[in-house]
Write a protein that holds these residues in place. Structure first.
Motif, short mmCIF file in Angstrom:
data_model
loop_
_atom_site.label_atom_id
_atom_site.label_comp_id
_atom_site.label_asym_id
_atom_site.label_seq_id
_atom_site.Cartn_x
_atom_site.Cartn_y
_atom_site.Cartn_z
N TRP A 79 5.70 76.05 22.65
CA TRP A 79 4.50 76.50 23.35
C TRP A 79 3.49 76.97 22.30
N CYS A 127 3.03 77.69 27.96
CA CYS A 127 4.13 78.37 28.68
C CYS A 127 3.90 78.26 30.18
N PRO A 177 13.83 88.06 22.06
CA PRO A 177 13.49 89.43 21.64
C PRO A 177 12.38 90.05 22.47
N GLY A 186 8.13 86.73 25.61
CA GLY A 186 7.40 86.03 26.67
C GLY A 186 8.23 85.74 27.91
N LYS A 187 9.32 86.47 28.08
CA LYS A 187 10.22 86.25 29.23
C LYS A 187 9.50 86.58 30.54
N GLU A 237 16.11 88.73 33.07
CA GLU A 237 15.84 88.98 31.65
C GLU A 237 16.95 89.89 31.12
N GLY A 273 0.08 83.01 18.99
CA GLY A 273 1.22 83.26 19.88
C GLY A 273 2.09 82.06 20.18
#
Ligand SMILES: Nc1ncnc2c1ncn2[C@@H]1O[C@H](COP(=O)(O)OP(=O)(O)OP(=O)(O)O)[C@@H](O)[C@H]1O
Ligand SMILES: [Mg+2]
Length: 225
Positions: free
Chosen positions: A65, A71, A94, A98-99, A170, A207
């Protein structure tokens, strides 16, 4: 021991309860009579499969992405799959990877209106899609602060996972041994050379993220990008 759980789940719990940790299987740590037998027992438990630790991998896809718009595009195409409504999905990566962002785009694409909050503090945010053809519940978990296994029963999480709807989590590693094996595991990470949000390096490269989609079931395969 959880009664009625699937075998792999029970195996995972047994291994943790006994705390075999990093048993050195090559050397005996025990002395005196029966040491060999005990070592054998530990070995037997260690090799029992845990579906959570090692779900079967049927197929993997890698996606880069370049930015959040990319995304969002992947999330939109996932929302088009009918199978997503009953899927168990887990998101790893981590802090700040972006979860939640991915879930936010997915839920909006599925028809959730209004704010999609991060469940970091509440552990669970629930949604109900009234509109056909995607009617049904959506359960968005974040187990980052989950530290009381009793809550799994008390808060009804086990019933939720046994019931209908999309279950998306998550930080599943924080509820290890309790969660069932997922249909789809999504691993998101900062693209190599990238840095966490807020760092100058991240601001400079816009990003970019590397996402890995891992299908663990036939349903998961239908969900691959
Ligand atoms: N390519 C990208 N994909 C997803 N998010 C991105 C991307 N580029 C930048 N971002 C930004 O990165 C941040 C990701 O935050 P997010 O809360 O989604 O992370 P998280 O993985 O859920 O973290 P946590 O582990 O704390 O829950 C958001 O501000 C989002 O706008
Ligand atoms: Mg999050």
């Amino acid at each position: 021991m959880i009664a009625g759980g699937e075998p792999g789940r029970q195996a995972g719990l047994r291994a943790r309860q006994i705390d075999i940790g990093h048993a050195d299987l090559g050397k005996s740590k025990f002395h005196g009579p029966g040491a060999q037998l005990r070592e054998q027992l530990f070995f037997t438990i260690d090799v029992l499969p845990s579906t959570q630790d090692h779900p079967p991998i049927l197929e993997t896809r890698h996606v880069i992405w370049a930015d959040e718009a990319a995304c969002a595009a992947t999330a939109r195409s996932l929302a088009q799959c009918a199978a997503v409504r009953e899927a168990v999905i887990e998101l790893r990566g981590p802090l700040g990877a972006g979860k939640t962002t991915f879930v936010r785009h997915l839920l909006h694409a599925l028809g959730v209106t209004g704010r999609v909050k991060s469940p970091t503090y509440a552990v669970l945010e629930a949604y109900e899609l009234p509109e056909s053809p995607r009617a049904g519940p959506i359960w968005h978990f974040d187990f980052y602060r989950f530290n009381d296994p009793q809550e799994w029963e008390d808060a009804g999480f086990r019933d939720i996972y046994a019931g209908a709807g999309l279950k998306i989590a998550e930080w599943p590693e924080k509820a290890e041994g309790l969660l069932p094996a997922p249909d789809l595991r999504i691993e998101i990470d900062f693209q190599s050379g990238d840095a966490a949000p807020g760092d100058d390096a991240d601001d400079a490269n816009g990003g970019a993220r590397a996402a890995r989609f891992i299908a663990c079931t036939a349903r998961g395969r239908e969900l691959l990008p």
